[in-house]
Motif scaffolding. Structure first.
Motif, mmCIF file in Angstrom:
data_model
loop_
_atom_site.group_PDB
_atom_site.id
_atom_site.type_symbol
_atom_site.label_atom_id
_atom_site.label_comp_id
_atom_site.label_asym_id
_atom_site.label_seq_id
_atom_site.Cartn_x
_atom_site.Cartn_y
_atom_site.Cartn_z
ATOM 1 N N TYR A 58 47.133 1.750 4.186
ATOM 2 C CA TYR A 58 45.685 1.752 4.395
ATOM 3 C C TYR A 58 45.379 2.511 5.680
ATOM 4 O O TYR A 58 46.266 2.769 6.493
ATOM 5 C CB TYR A 58 45.112 0.334 4.422
ATOM 6 N N TRP A 59 44.129 2.911 5.850
ATOM 7 C CA TRP A 59 43.707 3.666 7.011
ATOM 8 C C TRP A 59 42.704 2.842 7.803
ATOM 9 O O TRP A 59 41.936 2.066 7.240
ATOM 10 C CB TRP A 59 43.045 4.970 6.572
ATOM 11 N N VAL A 60 42.745 3.019 9.128
ATOM 12 C CA VAL A 60 41.804 2.343 10.018
ATOM 13 C C VAL A 60 41.243 3.352 11.013
ATOM 14 O O VAL A 60 41.822 4.415 11.246
ATOM 15 C CB VAL A 60 42.450 1.157 10.773
ATOM 16 N N ILE A 61 40.138 2.977 11.599
ATOM 17 C CA ILE A 61 39.483 3.803 12.606
ATOM 18 C C ILE A 61 40.007 3.392 13.973
ATOM 19 O O ILE A 61 40.205 2.205 14.250
ATOM 20 C CB ILE A 61 37.957 3.638 12.490
ATOM 21 N N VAL A 62 40.246 4.371 14.813
ATOM 22 C CA VAL A 62 40.764 4.146 16.168
ATOM 23 C C VAL A 62 39.876 3.149 16.906
ATOM 24 O O VAL A 62 38.650 3.252 16.859
ATOM 25 C CB VAL A 62 40.826 5.487 16.934
ATOM 26 N N SER A 95 27.436 -1.525 12.747
ATOM 27 C CA SER A 95 28.067 -2.772 13.198
ATOM 28 C C SER A 95 28.333 -3.662 11.999
ATOM 29 O O SER A 95 27.544 -3.693 11.053
ATOM 30 C CB SER A 95 27.166 -3.526 14.181
ATOM 31 N N ILE A 96 29.456 -4.348 12.060
ATOM 32 C CA ILE A 96 29.816 -5.340 11.041
ATOM 33 C C ILE A 96 30.062 -6.644 11.778
ATOM 34 O O ILE A 96 30.855 -6.692 12.721
ATOM 35 C CB ILE A 96 31.087 -4.930 10.267
ATOM 36 N N GLU A 97 29.375 -7.702 11.342
ATOM 37 C CA GLU A 97 29.533 -8.987 12.000
ATOM 38 C C GLU A 97 29.873 -10.061 10.981
ATOM 39 O O GLU A 97 29.261 -10.150 9.918
ATOM 40 C CB GLU A 97 28.246 -9.348 12.749
ATOM 41 N N ASN A 120 42.325 4.337 1.227
ATOM 42 C CA ASN A 120 42.069 2.904 1.305
ATOM 43 C C ASN A 120 41.661 2.629 2.753
ATOM 44 O O ASN A 120 42.450 2.135 3.546
ATOM 45 C CB ASN A 120 43.323 2.119 0.907
ATOM 46 N N LEU A 121 40.416 3.029 3.103
ATOM 47 C CA LEU A 121 39.916 2.877 4.469
ATOM 48 C C LEU A 121 39.320 1.484 4.620
ATOM 49 O O LEU A 121 38.455 1.083 3.842
ATOM 50 C CB LEU A 121 38.864 3.953 4.758
ATOM 51 N N LEU A 122 39.787 0.776 5.643
ATOM 52 C CA LEU A 122 39.325 -0.585 5.886
ATOM 53 C C LEU A 122 38.597 -0.672 7.216
ATOM 54 O O LEU A 122 38.939 0.031 8.152
ATOM 55 C CB LEU A 122 40.520 -1.539 5.880
ATOM 56 N N PRO A 123 37.595 -1.538 7.299
ATOM 57 C CA PRO A 123 37.047 -2.348 6.226
ATOM 58 C C PRO A 123 36.248 -1.498 5.232
ATOM 59 O O PRO A 123 35.728 -0.439 5.583
ATOM 60 C CB PRO A 123 36.150 -3.354 6.943
ATOM 61 N N GLN A 124 36.138 -1.988 4.023
ATOM 62 C CA GLN A 124 35.472 -1.256 2.955
ATOM 63 C C GLN A 124 34.028 -0.913 3.311
ATOM 64 O O GLN A 124 33.536 0.160 2.956
ATOM 65 C CB GLN A 124 35.523 -2.058 1.651
ATOM 66 N N GLU A 125 33.356 -1.783 4.025
ATOM 67 C CA GLU A 125 31.957 -1.523 4.387
ATOM 68 C C GLU A 125 31.824 -0.236 5.197
ATOM 69 O O GLU A 125 30.904 0.554 4.979
ATOM 70 C CB GLU A 125 31.376 -2.701 5.172
ATOM 71 N N ILE A 126 32.743 0.004 6.142
ATOM 72 C CA ILE A 126 32.637 1.226 6.945
ATOM 73 C C ILE A 126 32.994 2.443 6.103
ATOM 74 O O ILE A 126 32.446 3.526 6.325
ATOM 75 C CB ILE A 126 33.465 1.149 8.245
#
Length: 143
Positions: free
Chosen positions: A29-33, A68-70, A120-126
């Motif tokens: 999966y991929w994530v943002i720095v 933003s995700i809360e 597969n970028l997580l979280p899906q919302e972003i």
């Protein structure tokens, strides 16, 4: 509540820097720095700059808050930022030396909805937010 900051890093090549995570027993999966805001950070933006230095050995120019995700126990702020130079070989984040954390691979991903949809970028919302921003041309204007 845990506060995290993430940098959507747009490069001069019209790409975005993402970290591909490879862990045993889990699909890649991929994530943002980015990472956690520490008590010693003067502001979320200072935490973001520190995380970019630690994770990609680069300096980012923060453009502004993108999304933003809360949840009940965590807030993640995603900032749009640009980056000119980085040196992933000289990253210094503490997570890179911890046993059992798996692999961290830095990848440049084209700023296209097709390229983002293939991950597969997580979280899906972003992932959804970024696809919409790319479709509008919002990320390309960051430079």
């Amino acid at each position: 509540m845990q506060h995290r900051v993430r940098a959507v890093l747009v490069t001069p090549n019209d790409t975005m820097l993402l970290i591909k995570r490879i862990r045993p027993g889990i699909a890649p999966y991929w994530v943002i720095v980015g990472g956690k805001v520490e008590p010693t950070d003067a502001s979320p933006e200072d935490a973001l700059s520190r995380e970019v230095r630690e994770e990609v050995a680069g300096e980012a120019r923060i453009v502004g808050l993108l999304h933003s995700i809360e949840t009940d126990d965590e807030r993640q702020d995603f900032y749009l930022a640009t980056i000119e130079k980085w040196d992933f070989e000289n990253r210094s984040g503490p997570e890179f030396s911890q046993e059992g954390r798996g692999e961290y691979l830095l990848e440049e991903i084209p700023l296209t909805t097709e390229a983002l949809d293939a991950l597969n970028l997580l979280p899906q919302e972003i992932a959804t937010v970024l696809c919409e921003a790319v479709a509008r041309g919002d990320l390309a204007t960051a430079r």
